[in-house]
Design a protein around this motif. Structure first.
Motif, PDB file in Angstrom:
ATOM      1  N   ALA A 173       1.689  12.608   0.502  1.00 36.96           N
ATOM      2  CA  ALA A 173       3.125  12.351   0.617  1.00 36.96           C
ATOM      3  C   ALA A 173       3.436  10.856   0.524  1.00 36.96           C
ATOM      4  O   ALA A 173       4.588  10.462   0.350  1.00 36.96           O
ATOM      5  CB  ALA A 173       3.661  12.911   1.939  1.00 36.96           C
ATOM      6  N   ASN A 174       2.408  10.028   0.661  1.00 32.48           N
ATOM      7  CA  ASN A 174       2.626   8.583   0.584  1.00 32.48           C
ATOM      8  C   ASN A 174       2.676   8.148  -0.882  1.00 32.48           C
ATOM      9  O   ASN A 174       1.741   8.384  -1.646  1.00 32.48           O
ATOM     10  CB  ASN A 174       1.491   7.858   1.322  1.00 32.48           C
ATOM     11  CG  ASN A 174       1.790   6.387   1.521  1.00 32.48           C
ATOM     12  OD1 ASN A 174       2.199   5.688   0.588  1.00 32.48           O
ATOM     13  ND2 ASN A 174       1.590   5.909   2.734  1.00 32.48           N
ATOM     14  N   ARG A 175       3.771   7.510  -1.269  1.00 32.18           N
ATOM     15  CA  ARG A 175       3.966   7.142  -2.683  1.00 32.18           C
ATOM     16  C   ARG A 175       2.940   6.138  -3.180  1.00 32.18           C
ATOM     17  O   ARG A 175       2.723   6.001  -4.382  1.00 32.18           O
ATOM     18  CB  ARG A 175       5.371   6.553  -2.878  1.00 32.18           C
ATOM     19  CG  ARG A 175       6.487   7.465  -2.396  1.00 32.18           C
ATOM     20  CD  ARG A 175       7.823   6.935  -2.887  1.00 32.18           C
ATOM     21  NE  ARG A 175       7.965   7.239  -4.304  1.00 32.18           N
ATOM     22  CZ  ARG A 175       8.954   7.968  -4.808  1.00 32.18           C
ATOM     23  NH1 ARG A 175       9.881   8.439  -4.012  1.00 32.18           N
ATOM     24  NH2 ARG A 175       9.009   8.196  -6.096  1.00 32.18           N
ATOM     25  N   GLY A 176       2.324   5.407  -2.233  1.00 32.19           N
ATOM     26  CA  GLY A 176       1.348   4.393  -2.638  1.00 32.19           C
ATOM     27  C   GLY A 176      -0.007   4.962  -3.020  1.00 32.19           C
ATOM     28  O   GLY A 176      -0.843   4.254  -3.577  1.00 32.19           O
ATOM     29  N   LYS A 177      -0.201   6.252  -2.736  1.00 25.58           N
ATOM     30  CA  LYS A 177      -1.499   6.868  -3.034  1.00 25.58           C
ATOM     31  C   LYS A 177      -1.884   6.668  -4.497  1.00 25.58           C
ATOM     32  O   LYS A 177      -1.095   6.921  -5.394  1.00 25.58           O
ATOM     33  CB  LYS A 177      -1.457   8.370  -2.715  1.00 25.58           C
ATOM     34  CG  LYS A 177      -2.789   9.043  -2.929  1.00 25.58           C
ATOM     35  CD  LYS A 177      -2.768  10.516  -2.542  1.00 25.58           C
ATOM     36  CE  LYS A 177      -4.107  11.036  -2.730  1.00 25.58           C
ATOM     37  NZ  LYS A 177      -4.894  11.835  -2.926  1.00 25.58           N
ATOM     38  N   GLY A 178      -3.115   6.186  -4.723  1.00 21.37           N
ATOM     39  CA  GLY A 178      -3.607   5.993  -6.087  1.00 21.37           C
ATOM     40  C   GLY A 178      -3.087   4.744  -6.781  1.00 21.37           C
ATOM     41  O   GLY A 178      -3.439   4.485  -7.926  1.00 21.37           O
ATOM     42  N   HIS A 179      -2.268   3.946  -6.104  1.00 20.48           N
ATOM     43  CA  HIS A 179      -1.728   2.728  -6.720  1.00 20.48           C
ATOM     44  C   HIS A 179      -2.480   1.472  -6.295  1.00 20.48           C
ATOM     45  O   HIS A 179      -1.929   0.365  -6.304  1.00 20.48           O
ATOM     46  CB  HIS A 179      -0.225   2.622  -6.458  1.00 20.48           C
ATOM     47  CG  HIS A 179       0.543   3.650  -7.231  1.00 20.48           C
ATOM     48  ND1 HIS A 179       0.613   4.967  -6.830  1.00 20.48           N
ATOM     49  CD2 HIS A 179       1.229   3.560  -8.403  1.00 20.48           C
ATOM     50  CE1 HIS A 179       1.333   5.643  -7.721  1.00 20.48           C
ATOM     51  NE2 HIS A 179       1.708   4.817  -8.678  1.00 20.48           N
ATOM     52  N   ASN A 195     -10.201   7.436 -10.523  1.00 16.72           N
ATOM     53  CA  ASN A 195      -9.150   6.996  -9.598  1.00 16.72           C
ATOM     54  C   ASN A 195      -7.795   6.909 -10.296  1.00 16.72           C
ATOM     55  O   ASN A 195      -6.747   7.137  -9.681  1.00 16.72           O
ATOM     56  CB  ASN A 195      -9.500   5.628  -8.999  1.00 16.72           C
ATOM     57  CG  ASN A 195     -10.722   5.679  -8.094  1.00 16.72           C
ATOM     58  OD1 ASN A 195     -11.303   6.747  -7.901  1.00 16.72           O
ATOM     59  ND2 ASN A 195     -11.107   4.540  -7.552  1.00 16.72           N
ATOM     60  N   LEU A 196      -7.827   6.597 -11.589  1.00 15.86           N
ATOM     61  CA  LEU A 196      -6.570   6.437 -12.335  1.00 15.86           C
ATOM     62  C   LEU A 196      -5.868   7.758 -12.628  1.00 15.86           C
ATOM     63  O   LEU A 196      -4.707   7.766 -13.031  1.00 15.86           O
ATOM     64  CB  LEU A 196      -6.827   5.694 -13.652  1.00 15.86           C
ATOM     65  CG  LEU A 196      -6.984   4.175 -13.524  1.00 15.86           C
ATOM     66  CD1 LEU A 196      -7.293   3.557 -14.875  1.00 15.86           C
ATOM     67  CD2 LEU A 196      -5.713   3.561 -12.936  1.00 15.86           C
ATOM     68  N   GLU A 239       0.818  -1.222   0.000  1.00 18.35           N
ATOM     69  CA  GLU A 239       0.000   0.000   0.000  1.00 18.35           C
ATOM     70  C   GLU A 239       0.851   1.272   0.000  1.00 18.35           C
ATOM     71  O   GLU A 239       0.387   2.310  -0.462  1.00 18.35           O
ATOM     72  CB  GLU A 239      -0.996   0.010   1.172  1.00 18.35           C
ATOM     73  CG  GLU A 239      -0.338   0.078   2.532  1.00 18.35           C
ATOM     74  CD  GLU A 239      -1.360   0.102   3.671  1.00 18.35           C
ATOM     75  OE1 GLU A 239      -2.570   0.085   3.410  1.00 18.35           O
ATOM     76  OE2 GLU A 239      -0.916   0.130   4.836  1.00 18.35           O
ATOM     77  N   SER A 240       2.089   1.193   0.467  1.00 15.40           N
ATOM     78  CA  SER A 240       2.890   2.411   0.566  1.00 15.40           C
ATOM     79  C   SER A 240       3.993   2.521  -0.481  1.00 15.40           C
ATOM     80  O   SER A 240       4.940   3.287  -0.313  1.00 15.40           O
ATOM     81  CB  SER A 240       3.496   2.524   1.964  1.00 15.40           C
ATOM     82  OG  SER A 240       2.457   2.717   2.894  1.00 15.40           O
ATOM     83  N   GLU A 256     -11.627   2.674  -1.984  1.00 14.54           N
ATOM     84  CA  GLU A 256     -10.365   2.240  -1.350  1.00 14.54           C
ATOM     85  C   GLU A 256      -9.255   2.284  -2.400  1.00 14.54           C
ATOM     86  O   GLU A 256      -9.172   1.417  -3.272  1.00 14.54           O
ATOM     87  CB  GLU A 256     -10.565   0.815  -0.822  1.00 14.54           C
ATOM     88  CG  GLU A 256      -9.549   0.353   0.189  1.00 14.54           C
ATOM     89  CD  GLU A 256      -9.842  -1.085   0.619  1.00 14.54           C
ATOM     90  OE1 GLU A 256      -9.018  -1.948   0.299  1.00 14.54           O
ATOM     91  OE2 GLU A 256     -10.888  -1.327   1.240  1.00 14.54           O
ATOM     92  N   MET A 257      -8.424   3.327  -2.347  1.00 15.07           N
ATOM     93  CA  MET A 257      -7.410   3.556  -3.387  1.00 15.07           C
ATOM     94  C   MET A 257      -6.014   3.685  -2.812  1.00 15.07           C
ATOM     95  O   MET A 257      -5.156   4.322  -3.398  1.00 15.07           O
ATOM     96  CB  MET A 257      -7.730   4.847  -4.129  1.00 15.07           C
ATOM     97  CG  MET A 257      -9.081   4.870  -4.776  1.00 15.07           C
ATOM     98  SD  MET A 257      -9.580   6.539  -5.086  1.00 15.07           S
ATOM     99  CE  MET A 257      -8.209   7.130  -6.047  1.00 15.07           C
TER     100      MET A 257
END
Ligand code: ZLM
Ligand code: CA
Ligand code: ZN
Length: 399
Positions: free
Chosen positions: A232-238, A393-394, A194-195, A225-226
């Protein structure tokens, strides 16, 4: 000749240690490792072993599993047996590590450590074969146990072979795309990555509540749930989740899958892809709620194969063993570019396991949609709105 055509293009490796078959979760437990025996017999009966490189991988070692899992959890998993689990010491940890409990989703059974090491060893070996360019498609039908957490068993999963395989792929690949077509949400894989922006997780699953207002397991995976919300979290949107209602049919599922997976592949541009092919999304599954036919499930494999990137195919759920075997045999054929005829080879051992069904006993492609177990409550409007949200979301991974 059993109706196969010559394979073309990609080279396929098949990773399987037959010792995994002999493990039992308990008499009426839905997870049945012998479905892998049926799968293997079907693959052999169609002669598919001549179209791939076959490997019998060694079990994973404790150190290999510790790359993801906590050592305290692993040492518990390694030492727990049906005989010693009643001891006060073990009872103190058993629930927190996800075993036993009211549902007994994750029972302690004989050979548990051997079982987890075998399916994990196969996923690691399959990933290795992609890293060494020994194959472009590597298959492990015994893996795909997507619910396991770093310090807990969950939903029939004790060790997360998918996370381990992805971690291994990340040693030489900048970005890995994980796609999950099991009817359940791939929560363990999502959580593990997630991160980071180096893994994009995409799960298609049933999401919703039954008439007692209990969520469908594991209860996570809403469209909203994205990943972490902190910019600042690199996992955002992944992370992308595609919640689906009961009874989805072939056309709807294939449309959702190609529309969304195609967009994710274009925007994320992964260097390697892991596809979890849980067969509990088929019609007539003991636990699943969808109405998919084998060829619609296999369409997902065909579509992802078309991206022409190193591809790791792994199993997962699937609780009507004859249909699990049919699906994974078909998907093996898709990988090698073979067409299989519908009448099952008459010399197939366990042929009786595939006979005497309402729709299409004795064939590879029975009509599973017409088992009509689940009314289709997916409206066109709802599916359109899911695709709209997914595209929205993409936007986080554009540019
Ligand atoms: N209870 N036996 C999918 C994992 C699905 C959890 C917790 C109350 C079963 C199921 C076990 C023999 C994958 C839940 C509380 C009881 C639900 C689930 C043992 C039947 C049996 O007969 C059974 C005694 C058992 C378990 C059904 N469990 C059905 N669904 C899920 C876990 C794994 O496919 O995604 C990947 C391999 N568990 O719903 C409760 C929440 C019921
Ligand atoms: Ca899924
Ligand atoms: Zn499942």
């Amino acid at each position: 000749d059993y109706g196969m055509e010559k394979p073309q293009g990609s080279s396929v490796s098949f990773h399987y240690n037959p010792n995994v078959e002999y493990h039992h979760f308990g008499s009426s437990h839905p997870m049945k490792p012998w479905r892998l025996t049926l799968t293997k017999q079907l693959i052999l009966a169609y002669g598919l072993e001549y179209t791939m490189e076959l490997h019998e991988p060694r079990p994973a070692t404790l150190d290999e599993l510790a790359i993801f899992h906590d050592r305290e959890y692993l040492s518990f998993l390694k030492n727990i047996t049906p005989q010693n689990m009643e001891s006060a010491d073990n009872q103190a940890h058993i629930l927190s590590f996800g075993f036993g409990g009211e549902s007994n989703d994750c029972p302690v059974f004989d050979g548990l450590w051997n079982y987890v090491s075998l399916y994990s060893g196969a996923s690691l070996h399959a990933a290795d074969s992609l890293l060494n360019a020994q194959s472009n498609i590597a298959i492990n039908w015994s893996g795909g146990l997507h619910h396991a957490k770093k310090n807990a068993a969950s939903g029939f999963c004790y060790v997360n072979d998918i996370v381990l395989a992805i971690q291994h792929l990340l040693t030489q690949n900048q970005r890995v795309l994980y796609i999950d077509i099991d009817v359940h949400h791939g929560d363990g894989v999502e959580q593990a990555f997630e991160s980071t922006d180096r893994v994009f997780t995409l799960s298609y699953h049933k999401f919703g509540f039954d008439k007692y207002n209990n969520p469908f397991f594991p209860g996570t995976g809403a469209i909203t749930e994205m990943g972490p919300s902190d910019p600042a979290n690199r996992g955002k949107g992944h992370t992308l989740n595609i919640p689906i209602e009961d009874g989805i049919d072939d056309e709807q599922y294939m449309w959702l899958f190609r529309t969304i997976t195609g967009a994710v592949n274009e925007k994320y541009r992964p260097n390697a892809i892991v596809l979890q092919c849980g067969a509990d999304s088929l019609g007539g599954d003991r636990l699943g709620k969808f109405n998919l036919n084998i060829k619609a499930h296999g369409y997902c494999v065909e579509f992802v194969k078309g991206f022409d990137k190193p591809l790791l195919l792994i199993g997962g759920g699937g609780y009507t063993p004859r249909n699990v075997a049919r699906t994974w045999c078909h998907e093996t054929a898709v990988c090698v570019g073979a067409t299989l005829h519908n009448n099952l080879p008459t010399h197939l051992p366990y042929l009786q396991a595939f006979q005497g069904e309402e729709n299409g006993g004795g064939v590879l492609y029975p009509d599973l949609h017409n088992t009509k177990r689940h009314e289709n409550v997916n409206s066109v409007a709802k599916l359109n709105s899911i695709v709209r949200s997914a595209f929205e979301n993409l936007r986080y991974i554009e540019g």
